[in-house]
Design an enzyme around this catalytic site. Structure first.
Site, PDB file in Angstrom:
ATOM      1  N   ILE A 217     -21.041  44.037 -69.368  1.00  0.00           N
ATOM      2  CA  ILE A 217     -22.415  44.136 -69.888  1.00  0.00           C
ATOM      3  C   ILE A 217     -23.389  44.311 -68.730  1.00  0.00           C
ATOM      4  O   ILE A 217     -24.561  44.005 -68.852  1.00  0.00           O
ATOM      5  CB  ILE A 217     -22.789  42.918 -70.759  1.00  0.00           C
ATOM      6  CG1 ILE A 217     -22.486  41.600 -70.041  1.00  0.00           C
ATOM      7  CG2 ILE A 217     -22.051  42.953 -72.075  1.00  0.00           C
ATOM      8  CD1 ILE A 217     -22.947  40.369 -70.800  1.00  0.00           C
ATOM      9  N   GLY A 218     -22.866  44.777 -67.614  1.00  0.00           N
ATOM     10  CA  GLY A 218     -23.722  44.998 -66.461  1.00  0.00           C
ATOM     11  C   GLY A 218     -23.429  44.034 -65.333  1.00  0.00           C
ATOM     12  O   GLY A 218     -23.706  44.297 -64.165  1.00  0.00           O
TER      13      GLY A 218
ATOM     14  N   GLY B 177     -20.683  43.187 -64.004  1.00  0.00           N
ATOM     15  CA  GLY B 177     -19.665  43.622 -63.055  1.00  0.00           C
ATOM     16  C   GLY B 177     -18.295  43.028 -63.324  1.00  0.00           C
ATOM     17  O   GLY B 177     -17.447  42.967 -62.431  1.00  0.00           O
TER      18      GLY B 177
ATOM     19  N   SER C  20     -21.251  32.683 -69.652  1.00  0.00           N
ATOM     20  CA  SER C  20     -20.884  32.780 -68.225  1.00  0.00           C
ATOM     21  C   SER C  20     -19.460  32.290 -68.004  1.00  0.00           C
ATOM     22  O   SER C  20     -19.179  31.631 -67.017  1.00  0.00           O
ATOM     23  CB  SER C  20     -21.835  31.962 -67.348  1.00  0.00           C
ATOM     24  OG  SER C  20     -23.174  32.245 -67.662  1.00  0.00           O
TER      25      SER C  20
ATOM     26  N   THR D 213     -15.654  35.353 -65.935  1.00  0.00           N
ATOM     27  CA  THR D 213     -15.101  35.400 -64.576  1.00  0.00           C
ATOM     28  C   THR D 213     -14.019  34.334 -64.470  1.00  0.00           C
ATOM     29  O   THR D 213     -12.952  34.551 -63.902  1.00  0.00           O
ATOM     30  CB  THR D 213     -16.197  35.116 -63.535  1.00  0.00           C
ATOM     31  OG1 THR D 213     -17.206  36.096 -63.677  1.00  0.00           O
ATOM     32  CG2 THR D 213     -15.639  35.152 -62.114  1.00  0.00           C
TER      33      THR D 213
ATOM     34  N   GLY E 122     -18.633  30.403 -63.485  1.00  0.00           N
ATOM     35  CA  GLY E 122     -19.632  31.409 -63.862  1.00  0.00           C
ATOM     36  C   GLY E 122     -21.024  31.140 -63.334  1.00  0.00           C
ATOM     37  O   GLY E 122     -21.356  30.023 -62.936  1.00  0.00           O
ATOM     38  N   VAL E 123     -21.847  32.209 -63.346  1.00  0.00           N
ATOM     39  CA  VAL E 123     -23.214  32.062 -62.832  1.00  0.00           C
ATOM     40  C   VAL E 123     -24.199  33.011 -63.528  1.00  0.00           C
ATOM     41  O   VAL E 123     -25.367  33.027 -63.220  1.00  0.00           O
ATOM     42  CB  VAL E 123     -23.222  32.284 -61.302  1.00  0.00           C
ATOM     43  CG1 VAL E 123     -22.941  33.739 -60.946  1.00  0.00           C
ATOM     44  CG2 VAL E 123     -24.507  31.807 -60.665  1.00  0.00           C
TER      45      VAL E 123
ATOM     46  N   GLU F  29     -25.775  33.210 -66.478  1.00  0.00           N
ATOM     47  CA  GLU F  29     -26.961  32.731 -67.204  1.00  0.00           C
ATOM     48  C   GLU F  29     -27.848  31.841 -66.355  1.00  0.00           C
ATOM     49  O   GLU F  29     -29.061  31.785 -66.548  1.00  0.00           O
ATOM     50  CB  GLU F  29     -26.526  31.902 -68.415  1.00  0.00           C
ATOM     51  CG  GLU F  29     -25.763  32.672 -69.441  1.00  0.00           C
ATOM     52  CD  GLU F  29     -25.094  31.714 -70.403  1.00  0.00           C
ATOM     53  OE1 GLU F  29     -25.655  31.486 -71.469  1.00  0.00           O
ATOM     54  OE2 GLU F  29     -24.016  31.185 -70.076  1.00  0.00           O
TER      55      GLU F  29
END
Lengths: 781, 155
Positions: free
Chosen positions: A486-487, A489, A528, A531, A736-737, A739
Site C-alpha cells: 500500500i506504499g 514497501g 503495522s 513486516t 512494525g512502525v 501507523e
C-alpha cells in the site's frame, strides 16, 4: 548471527520501475472489455429514516439501463467483527449518503442520469448526531436488533441502547491510587472525525461467470478478508470460498480506509445479478469522504494521579466514541483503545472504559493509528500539564514512568522488550530540550514540545500469515504473499528477507500484489503487523527452500550436510574451499547423479506464521486473563513550533521521531513512514476536520474544503531516529512502525503552543483561529 | 453528437471521437488506453491527472477533450518511452514515492519545470508541485529527488 548483507540496508524498491514509468496498474486502470456494466448509487438524503417505498420505473425506462437494484435484491448483512451492515439499505437508512439503490447501465453517464430518477419515499426519524446525545435515556435506538447481531466473542453490545460495545479494563485499585497521589488532575479532550484521503478512491469490479465463479478486483488492503466476508455474506446464493477469487492490484494509498470490506461488497453482490458481465463500482471523491470508513471522533475524560516525584499512581480514562451508523470494524478500534489507553507507562492502578456508540453519521472504522492517536492527544497533553503543575521536567516524568520489558500491562500480560527510554533520550538530545529558541521576528514565538507513543497491532488472536517462494530456471525468485503493497514497501522488505537467506539479489526477486487463487493466506495488511507477521512467513519459506537445497546437495553429491551453506547464489562447503554449485544449475532441473539420473526438482518453499501465544478471551468486567496484543512498538517525539502571536499561524520548524522498530529491515522505507506519517498527523491537528450540518450532511466532502497538506505545508525538517531493541519473535527482530509515526502529532502541537504562549487547547483540530481565540480568552491578545 | 478530433499523443498522430462534454482525462484513459493520468478528485484539486499539452502541465480533468484538436499531448507513458529520465531514476534512488498513485502527475509537473528551469531552486520545485497532492510521502523525498545533482545540476 553473521553480518547481515541485505536486511538492514536500504535496497531499491522492487516496485520502483512500474511506479515511476506509469506501468503500475490500479483497479480503475484494468480493462474489462465491451461487456462492462457500471453501477451508480441512489443515496439517502436523510441521516435517519424509514424507507417507505422505492419506485424504480422511471429509471428502468432509460435506454441503456440494465437493471435497478434495491435492498430487496440483497437481504444480506455483513461485517468484519459484527454483522450490522447491509449491501443496500433494508427498511431504514442511518446516515446521509447511505446506499439505498443502484442503477446498473452500459454507460456510466447513463447510470448516473437514471439514478436521479429513482424515487424513494422516506419517513424521517429523529437523528442522533453525536455520541453523548446517543447515550441519553430518550435517544432513538439506531439498531433495535443489536442483541441478535452476530459478533466476535470479545465484543459486549448492550441491547436496547446505542452502545454497540463496551470495553472495560480494570487493574489494581484506582481509588487507592488517587489517594496515594500528591496531585490528581482531570480534564476532557475532544477529537473530531477525520478522512483518510488516499489519492486513489475506492473501487471494485465483480464478475460472476456462467460457471458460478465470482472474481472481484478491488482497491484493498485485505484480499483474503474480503474473500471471506464476500463468501459468508453471499453464501445464501450458494457461493462458497472456493468460488470467490479476489485480485488486488496496486493500491493508491490505504491508511486503514481500504481495510476490511466497505463499498467493495457492492461490486461482489451486484455481479451476482449479471452473470457473465463484469460490474464496476467506483467511488467519487465525495463518496470517498462520506461513505467509507471514517476515523471516529471521541470525547475522552481523563483523570491521572501522580506523586510529587513524578510517579503515576492511577489512570482513569473514559472514552465515548462517535462510531457512526455501522460499527462492524470501528468497534474494534474502540476495543483496542480500551486495552491500551494508558500510553506506554507502567501504571499499577488502571480503569479504562471505552464505549462504542452508534450515531447517525457515516460508519467509523480503521484509520492509521487505530484509536491510539485519539487517546494519545489527551494522555500526552495531560502528562505535560501535570509536569508543569508539579514543576517537573515533562521528559523526566515520562522517563520515570516509561514501560519496560516484563512490566505488567493493563490487562495482565507482560510488556515486550523495548527501547522507549532510549528513544526518549535520543529525541531529547536531537530537539535540543531545555534550550529556549527565539525567533528573529518579534511577532513570532517558538515553543518546544515532547510526546511519547505506543501501539500494538489490533488483530484477532489467530490472524496468520503465509508465504510461498519458488525458484525459476535462472535462480531468480517469485515470492507469493497476500500482504498488500500500500506504499509502505512491503514487497521490497519481503524480497530483502528472502534475499538475505537465499543469497539471491533483490534485483532478481519478483514479489507481486495478491490474487487469492495464487497467493497464500494473509489476514489483512493492517495494524503495522505485516513486516512482522508476513516477514516471519517469508523467512520461514526461504529457510524451507534453503533446507531443501542443502538436503539435495548432501544426498546427491555426498557432501557433509553441516558443511554446506549458501553464498553468492551458490552452494558452498566449509570443508571444500573453492568448490561451489551455482543455484541456477539445479533449482529447476535437479542435480545429475553419478548414474546419470536426476535428483531433486523445482525448489519451492512454504512458510506459515501464527502468533500462537495470543488470546482474546478475558473477563469482560476487567479484561484480565487474555493476551490480546502481540506486542507494542514504542517511541518518542519532539517538535519545535513557530507561532505568529497576532494571527495564530503556526509553522513546524523541526520534528523528531524515534521509534523502536526492533530491526530496520530497510531504513529508507522507515524514514518514508516517519516523514509521511508525521505530516498526516500534523494535518489532523492543524487543519483537517470533517464538518457536518444539523441534519448530518457532511459539509466539506472535497479537497477544496477539507484541506490535506501540500508540499508547502511540510515541516522545515523531519528527523527520523531508529532504535533497535529486537522483538524476540520478529524476523531479524523487526516489529512494525507504519501507523505509529502519526500518533504523537496532536499532543506535540498542543504542548508546543502551551510552551510558547501559555494557553492550553484541549479540542482538535488546533487551528490558528483557535489559538487566537484562546489568547483572547486569557487576555493575552 | 460526436466529433472526431486529431492530435498528437506522446509523439504519435492519433484521433478519437468525442462528445462535446467528454473530459480529456476520461477520453485519454478510455479511448486511447493512456492510463498513467489518474482520477483522484475530478475537480482539479489533486493534480494526479496532470498531463502536458503543448509543453504546459495541465489538469486533464478540467479540460474538455474537444479542446485538444491539433495539440501535442504528453503523458508519463510518453516520458517513459525512451530512456528512463534522470528525474525518474532519482525518484527511485530517493524513495520519492510510496503507493505511486500521484507519481505520474508529479513527474509531469516536474518535467515541465525542468524543461523551463534545468536548475530550479527548492522553492521553485515546491511551487511546481504545490498542486499535486501526495498522501504518503510527506513530500520531503520528492523535493530531495529533484534537488539531486543528477537532476538539477546546480550546487
Amino acid at each position: 548471527m553473521n553480518e547481515l548483507k541485505v536486511v538492514g540496508h536500504s535496497s531499491e524498491r522492487v516496485d520502483s520501475l512500474e511506479k515511476i514509468t506509469g506501468a503500475a496498474n490500479y483497479v480503475d486502470d484494468l480493462n474489462f472489455g465491451p461487456e462492462l456494466l457500471y453501477a451508480y448509487l441512489v443515496e439517502s438524503p436523510c441521516a435517519h429514516a424509514e424507507i417507505r417505498k422505492i419506485n424504480t420505473a422511471k429509471a428502468e425506462r432509460v435506454p441503456g439501463v440494465v437493471k435497478v437494484l434495491t435492498g430487496k435484491d440483497f437481504p444480506l448483512s455483513f461485517g468484519l467483527y459484527m454483522q450490522d451492515r447491509y449491501v443496500l439499505a433494508q427498511d431504514r437508512v442511518r446516515f446521509v449518503g447511505e446506499q439505498v439503490a443502484a442503477v446498473v447501465a452500459r454507460d456510466p453517464k447513463i447510470a448516473k442520469r437514471a439514478a436521479a430518477l429513482v424515487e424513494v419515499t422516506y419517513k424521517e426519524l429523529p437523528p442522533v448526531l453525536n455520541q453523548m446525545d446517543a447515550l441519553k435515556k430518550d435517544a432513538p435506538l439506531l439498531h433495535p436488533g443489536l442483541k441478535a447481531y452476530k459478533h466476535v466473542p470479545w465484543f459486549f453490545p448492550k441491547g436496547d441502547t446505542n452502545i454497540a460495545h463496551w470495553r472495560k479494563t480494570r487493574k489494581g485499585d484506582t481509588e487507592k491510587g488517587f489517594k496515594q497521589a500528591d496531585f490528581v488532575f482531570e480534564d476532557v479532550y475532544t477529537v473530531p472525525r477525520y478522512a483518510h484521503c488516499a489519492i486513489e478512491v475506492h473501487g471494485a469490479v465483480g464478475l460472476y461467470d456462467a460457471s458460478g465463479r465470482l472474481t472481484v478486483w478491488t482497491a484493498s488492503q485485505s484480499p483474503y478478508t474480503q474473500r471471506n466476508v464476500f463468501a459468508e455474506a453471499l453464501s445464501p446464493l450458494g457461493i462458497s470460498h472456493k468460488d470467490v477469487r479476489v485480485i488486488t492490484p496496486y493500491v493508491g494509498g490505504g491508511f486503514g480506509g481500504k481495510a476490511g470490506v466497505s463499498m467493495e461488497i457492492l461490486g461482489a453482490a451486484f455481479a451476482t445479478k449479471f452473470k457473465g458481465k463484469p460490474v464496476k463500482v467506483m467511488w467519487n471523491r465525495a463518496q470517498e469522504f462520506y461513505n467509507t470508513y471514517q476515523r471516529q471522533g471521541v470525547e475522552a475524560h481523563l483523570k491521572v494521579g501522580m506523586k510529587r516525584d513524578g510517579r503515576i499512581t492511577a489512570v482513569e480514562h473514559l472514552l465515548y466514541w462517535d462510531a457512526g451508523a455501522y460499527v462492524e470494524y470501528g468497534a474494534n478500534v474502540v476495543n483496542a483503545v480500551g486495552l491500551s489507553a494508558t500510553g506506554p507507562y507502567k501504571v499499577d492502578n488502571i480503569k479504562i472504559d471505552s464505549l462504542c456508540i452508534y450515531t447517525n453519521l457515516p460508519p467509523g472504522g480503521p484509520y492509521r493509528g487505530f484509536g491510539y492517536s485519539e487517546f494519545c492527544f489527551g494522555m500526552e497533553s495531560h502528562l505535560t500539564r501535570i509536569a508543569k503543575k508539579l514543576r517537573m521536567d515533562p521528559i523526566e516524568i515520562r522517563l520515570k514512568n516509561a514501560i519496560k520489558g516484563g512490566d505488567t500491562l493493563a490487562y495482565g500480560a507482560h510488556m515486550n522488550p523495548n527501547g522507549l527510554s532510549k528513544a526518549i533520550e535520543e529525541v531529547s538530545k536531537e530537539i535540543g530540550w531545555g534550550k529556549k529558541e527565539q525567533s528573529s521576528d518579534p511577532d513570532k514565538v517558538i515553543g518546544k514540545s515532547f510526546a511519547c507513543f505506543w501501539k500494538a497491532p489490533a488483530m484477532p488472536p489467530n490472524a496468520s500469515s503465509s508465504a510461498f517462494i519458488k525458484f525459476n530456471e535462472d535462480a531468480s525468485l517469485n515470492i507469493m504473499v497476500s500482504g498488500m503493497e500500500i506504499g509502505q514497501g512491503l514487497l521490497t522488505s519481503m524480497a530483502q528477507i528472502a534475499s538475505e537467506i537465499l543469497t539471491v539479489p533483490v534485483s532478481k526477486i519478483r514479489v507481486e500484489t495478491p490474487d487469492t487463487d495464487r497467493n497464500p493466506y494473509e489476514w489483512q495488511t493492517v495494524g503495522s503487523h505485516v513486516t512482522w507477521g508476513c516477514g516471519n512467513a517469508v523467512k520461514k519459506a526461504a529457510i524451507d527452500c534453503r533446507e531443501q537445497i542443502l538436503d539435495l546437495v548432501h544426498r546427491t553429491l555426498h557432501l557433509e550436510r553441516e558443511s554446506l551453506y549458501l553464498e553468492d547464489e551458490a552452494v558452498k562447503s566449509r570443508t571444500k574451499p573453492g568448490w561451489e554449485l551455482p543455484l541456477k544449475n539445479f533449482v529447476i532441473p535437479g542435480i545429475q547423479a553419478e548414474d546419470f539420473t536426476f535428483k531433486g526438482g523445482p525448489i519451492m518453499g512454504r512458510g506459515v506464521f501464527m502468533p500462537e501465544f495470543t488470546s482474546a478471551i478475558s473477563d469482560p468486567e476487567t479484561s484480565q486473563g487474555g493476551h490480546p496484543n502481540v506486542h507494542y512498538t514504542t517511541g518518542a517525539s519532539g517538535l519545535t513550533l513557530e507561532i505568529d502571536r497576532r494571527t495564530g499561524r503556526m509553522k513546524v520548524l523541526k520534528v523528531v521521531l524515534a521509534a523502536d522498530v526492533g530491526k530496520a529491515i530497510n531504513p529508507d522505507l522507515i524514514r518514508g513512514q516517519v516523514v509521511g506519517g508525521m505530516l498526516q498527523g500534523l494535518a489532523t491537528v492543524l487543519y483537517e476536520d470533517m464538518r457536518f450540518d444539523a441534519k448530518g450532511r457532511m459539509l466539506n466532502p472535497n479537497f477544496t474544503d477539507y484541506k490535506i497538506p501540500t508540499v508547502m505545508d511540510a515541516p522545515v525538517e523531519t528527523k527520523t531516529i531508529i532504535i533497535e531493541v529486537p522483538q524476540p519473535d520478529g524476523p531479524y527482530g523487526a516489529r512494525g512502525v507504519g501507523e505509529h509515526t502519526m500518533i504523537p502529532a496532536a499532543p506535540l502541537i498542543a504542548n508546543a503552543i502551551e510552551d510558547a504562549l501559555g494557553v492550553r487547547i484541549t479540542s482538535m483540530p488546533i487551528t490558528a483561529e483557535k489559538v487566537v481565540a484562546a489568547l483572547k480568552k486569557e487576555g493575552k491578545l | 453528437m460526436k466529433k472526431t478530433i486529431h492530435f498528437k499523443l506522446n509523439g504519435e498522430k492519433t484521433s478519437m471521437d468525442v462528445a462535446p462534454n467528454d473530459v480529456l482525462l476520461e477520453a485519454l484513459r478510455a479511448n486511447l488506453g493512456a492510463k498513467s493520468p489518474k482520477c483522484g478528485c475530478d475537480r482539479g484539486d489533486c493534480g494526479t491527472c496532470t498531463v502536458m499539452i503543448n509543453g504546459r502541465a495541465v489538469r486533464s480533468c478540467l479540460i474538455l477533450a474537444v479542446e485538444v484538436e491539433g495539440c501535442e499531448i504528453l503523458t508519463l507513458e510518453g516520458v517513459s518511452k525512451g530512456r528512463i529520465a534522470a528525474l525518474q531514476r532519482s525518484f527511485v534512488k530517493h524513495n520519492s514515492f510510496q503507493c505511486g498513485f500521484c507519481a505520474p502527475g508529479m513527474i509531469m509537473s516536474l518535467t515541465e519545470l525542468l524543461n523551463h528551469k534545468p536548475t530550479p531552486t527548492e522553492e521553485e520545485v515546491k511551487e511546481a508541485i504545490s498542486g499535486n497532492l501526495c498522501r504518503c510521502t510527506g513530500y520531503t523525498q520528492i523535493v530531495e529527488g529533484v534537488m539531486d545533482p543528477a537532476v538539477s545540476k546546480k550546487r
